[in-house]
Design a protein around this motif. Structure first.
Motif, mmCIF file in Angstrom:
data_model
loop_
_atom_site.group_PDB
_atom_site.id
_atom_site.type_symbol
_atom_site.label_atom_id
_atom_site.label_comp_id
_atom_site.label_asym_id
_atom_site.label_seq_id
_atom_site.Cartn_x
_atom_site.Cartn_y
_atom_site.Cartn_z
ATOM 1 N N ALA A 189 0.861 -1.308 0.173
ATOM 2 C CA ALA A 189 0.011 -0.111 -0.430
ATOM 3 C C ALA A 189 1.032 1.390 -0.101
ATOM 4 C CB ALA A 189 -1.008 0.093 1.104
ATOM 5 N N PRO A 190 1.539 1.238 0.823
ATOM 6 C CA PRO A 190 2.733 2.484 0.794
ATOM 7 C C PRO A 190 3.806 2.828 -0.151
ATOM 8 C CG PRO A 190 3.411 1.180 2.723
ATOM 9 C CD PRO A 190 2.365 0.816 2.488
ATOM 10 N N TYR A 191 4.147 1.417 -0.527
ATOM 11 C CA TYR A 191 4.524 1.020 -1.955
ATOM 12 C C TYR A 191 4.435 1.788 -3.233
ATOM 13 C CZ TYR A 191 7.379 0.215 -5.718
ATOM 14 O OH TYR A 191 8.459 -0.043 -6.361
ATOM 15 N N VAL A 192 3.084 1.436 -3.393
ATOM 16 C CA VAL A 192 2.579 2.173 -4.519
ATOM 17 C C VAL A 192 2.808 3.431 -4.473
ATOM 18 C CG1 VAL A 192 1.306 0.280 -4.727
ATOM 19 C CG2 VAL A 192 0.485 1.898 -4.311
ATOM 20 N N ALA A 193 1.264 3.961 -3.658
ATOM 21 C CA ALA A 193 1.256 5.376 -2.831
ATOM 22 C C ALA A 193 2.908 6.424 -3.238
ATOM 23 C CB ALA A 193 0.596 4.961 -1.674
ATOM 24 N N LEU A 194 4.262 5.519 -2.901
ATOM 25 C CA LEU A 194 5.628 6.647 -3.222
ATOM 26 C C LEU A 194 5.530 6.469 -4.820
ATOM 27 C CD1 LEU A 194 6.952 4.741 0.012
ATOM 28 C CD2 LEU A 194 6.276 7.598 -0.229
ATOM 29 N N THR A 195 5.727 4.914 -4.832
ATOM 30 C CA THR A 195 6.157 4.864 -6.929
ATOM 31 C C THR A 195 5.100 5.696 -7.707
ATOM 32 O OG1 THR A 195 5.538 2.712 -5.836
ATOM 33 C CG2 THR A 195 7.739 3.002 -5.900
ATOM 34 N N TYR A 204 -5.659 13.042 -0.729
ATOM 35 C CA TYR A 204 -5.379 11.219 -1.074
ATOM 36 C C TYR A 204 -4.140 10.872 -0.170
ATOM 37 C CZ TYR A 204 -9.061 12.675 -4.855
ATOM 38 O OH TYR A 204 -9.672 13.559 -5.242
ATOM 39 N N LEU A 205 -2.838 11.243 -0.292
ATOM 40 C CA LEU A 205 -2.197 10.662 0.905
ATOM 41 C C LEU A 205 -1.979 10.802 1.940
ATOM 42 C CD1 LEU A 205 2.000 11.886 -1.442
ATOM 43 C CD2 LEU A 205 0.607 10.352 -1.783
ATOM 44 N N ASP A 206 -2.544 11.964 1.866
ATOM 45 C CA ASP A 206 -2.990 11.538 4.089
ATOM 46 C C ASP A 206 -4.074 10.629 4.015
ATOM 47 O OD1 ASP A 206 -3.514 12.601 6.248
ATOM 48 O OD2 ASP A 206 -4.910 14.059 6.127
ATOM 49 N N THR A 207 -4.530 10.855 3.731
ATOM 50 C CA THR A 207 -6.117 9.316 3.344
ATOM 51 C C THR A 207 -5.339 7.808 3.583
ATOM 52 O OG1 THR A 207 -7.900 10.781 2.662
ATOM 53 C CG2 THR A 207 -8.782 8.754 2.318
ATOM 54 N N MET A 212 -3.296 3.663 7.173
ATOM 55 C CA MET A 212 -1.859 2.165 7.523
ATOM 56 C C MET A 212 -2.745 1.775 8.678
ATOM 57 S SD MET A 212 0.983 3.561 5.496
ATOM 58 C CE MET A 212 1.308 4.516 6.729
ATOM 59 N N THR A 213 -2.968 0.623 8.903
ATOM 60 C CA THR A 213 -2.172 -0.396 10.496
ATOM 61 C C THR A 213 -1.357 0.149 10.778
ATOM 62 O OG1 THR A 213 -1.059 -2.412 9.708
ATOM 63 C CG2 THR A 213 -3.903 -1.833 9.429
ATOM 64 N N PRO A 214 -0.741 0.144 12.201
ATOM 65 C CA PRO A 214 -0.012 0.148 12.728
ATOM 66 C C PRO A 214 1.321 -0.819 13.012
ATOM 67 C CG PRO A 214 -1.914 0.066 14.300
ATOM 68 C CD PRO A 214 -2.258 -0.248 13.013
ATOM 69 N N LYS A 215 1.314 -2.233 12.126
ATOM 70 C CA LYS A 215 2.305 -2.255 11.842
ATOM 71 C C LYS A 215 2.767 -1.875 10.726
ATOM 72 C CE LYS A 215 2.964 -6.996 10.839
ATOM 73 N NZ LYS A 215 3.323 -7.170 8.092
ATOM 74 N N ILE A 216 1.655 -1.931 9.131
ATOM 75 C CA ILE A 216 2.434 -1.218 8.005
ATOM 76 C C ILE A 216 3.003 0.340 8.143
ATOM 77 C CG2 ILE A 216 2.038 -0.425 5.707
ATOM 78 C CD1 ILE A 216 2.192 -3.576 6.393
ATOM 79 N N ALA A 217 2.476 0.826 9.106
ATOM 80 C CA ALA A 217 3.185 2.187 9.186
ATOM 81 C C ALA A 217 3.931 2.398 9.858
ATOM 82 C CB ALA A 217 2.270 3.080 10.964
ATOM 83 N N GLN A 218 5.142 1.130 10.894
ATOM 84 C CA GLN A 218 6.752 1.296 11.324
ATOM 85 C C GLN A 218 7.002 0.136 10.294
ATOM 86 O OE1 GLN A 218 7.307 2.844 13.776
ATOM 87 N NE2 GLN A 218 5.570 3.973 14.183
ATOM 88 N N SER A 219 6.516 0.112 8.605
ATOM 89 C CA SER A 219 7.473 -0.929 8.005
ATOM 90 C C SER A 219 8.311 0.294 7.425
ATOM 91 C CB SER A 219 5.974 -0.879 7.263
ATOM 92 O OG SER A 219 5.727 -0.629 6.419
ATOM 93 N N LEU A 220 9.246 -0.144 6.277
ATOM 94 C CA LEU A 220 10.132 0.146 6.116
ATOM 95 C C LEU A 220 9.339 1.974 5.180
ATOM 96 C CD1 LEU A 220 12.785 1.269 4.837
ATOM 97 C CD2 LEU A 220 12.429 -0.672 2.973
ATOM 98 N N GLN A 227 7.426 10.017 5.942
ATOM 99 C CA GLN A 227 7.579 11.408 5.643
ATOM 100 C C GLN A 227 7.476 12.199 4.778
ATOM 101 O OE1 GLN A 227 10.165 12.141 7.857
ATOM 102 N NE2 GLN A 227 10.936 13.854 7.155
ATOM 103 N N PHE A 228 7.382 11.526 3.658
ATOM 104 C CA PHE A 228 7.467 12.259 2.568
ATOM 105 C C PHE A 228 6.099 12.558 2.074
ATOM 106 C CE2 PHE A 228 5.616 12.375 -2.380
ATOM 107 C CZ PHE A 228 6.363 13.697 -2.497
ATOM 108 N N TYR A 229 5.115 12.304 3.390
ATOM 109 C CA TYR A 229 3.454 13.675 3.360
ATOM 110 C C TYR A 229 4.219 14.319 3.851
ATOM 111 C CZ TYR A 229 -0.702 15.157 5.859
ATOM 112 O OH TYR A 229 -1.888 15.649 5.640
ATOM 113 N N LYS A 230 4.757 14.583 5.207
ATOM 114 C CA LYS A 230 4.830 15.292 5.747
ATOM 115 C C LYS A 230 5.858 16.311 5.263
ATOM 116 C CE LYS A 230 5.286 12.702 10.324
ATOM 117 N NZ LYS A 230 6.150 12.738 11.542
#
Length: 236
Positions: A189-195, A204-207, A212-220, A227-230
């Motif tokens: 999910a975050p991978y396709v959003a970034l790439t 949409y990036l904010d949404t 993301m679940t807590p586990k995915i939010a802590q993934s690479l 960080q990119f969103y911020k």
């Protein structure tokens, strides 16, 4: 005091040198049908460059294995050094994650004749690429039509084709956004959003990053997306 600082410095060095290597948690198996001799490199992106994390020499047997340690699911690349050319067909991507992943491909169609099993994120990525390939094909067809319209100086038709291209792009962005939201418990999910849609409207990036679940939010890629969103938010 000076002696104490030096002592601590060397103790840190010794400690780091004696620290045991992390045990492997990723077992990769595979076969490059038709490959008799060559070198395979397993690579990943470090900063902005591809870096080899394992080297496999093929000499007679086209099967290969690799044991690695992976902290978080990440896109890896299998690069084939044929010793002749470094074409785009020499590099295939796969979404690596802890466990056993099998890669089946061939020498003649290294990048296209590929079957990868054992990674849930890869399965999701295959689904994603199957749909987005339709958007790519449509855009290529429209690009060819637009080229011919320019050639014939039919600028009204050029405008019409560009409108269709923009609509196709919007549809692709909408699909990618929905895909990320529907797969919020996978690292894909975050991978396709970034790439794929990093320049989409910030809301949409904010949404996506909030879904993301807590586990995915802590993934690479979860951390990278946050960080990119911020950073984008600061600039806008």
């Amino acid at each position: 005091m000076k002696y104490s600082i030096i002592t601590v410095f060397f103790l840190v060095i010794i400690s780091s040198c004696n620290k045991p290597e992390s045990k492997s948690n990723l077992h990769i198996t595979g076969n490059v049908k038709g490959l008799k001799k060559g070198t395979l490199y397993i690579q990943k992106i470090v900063d902005t460059s591809l870096v080899a994390i394992d080297t496999i020499e093929i000499n007679g047997d086209s099967h290969f294995t690799s044991d690695l340690f992976i902290k978080s699911p990440e896109m890896y690349y299998l690069f084939l050094d044929r010793g002749v050319t470094n074409s785009l067909d020499n590099n295939l991507s796969f979404f690596a994650e802890a466990g056993t992943i099998d890669i089946q491909t061939s020498l003649d169609y290294f990048n296209s004749d590929t079957k990868i099993t054992g990674s849930k994120n890869q399965d999701k990525y295959d689904e994603f690429k199957k749909i987005t390939s339709r958007f790519n094909d449509e855009n290529l067809s429209l690009t060819e039509l637009k080229f011919n319209a320019y050639k014939n100086k039919n600028f009204r038709k050029v405008d019409s084709i560009e409108a269709k291209q923009n609509l196709n792009l919007k549809r692709r962005y909408l699909f990618t956004t929905n895909f990320a939201l529907n797969n919020k418990d996978y690292e894909i999910a975050p991978y396709v959003a970034l790439t794929e849609i990093s320049n989409i409207n910030l809301k949409y990036l904010d949404t996506i990053q909030k879904s993301m679940t807590p586990k995915i939010a802590q993934s690479l890629y979860g951390k990278k997306l946050i960080q990119f969103y911020k950073e984008r938010k600061k600039q806008e």
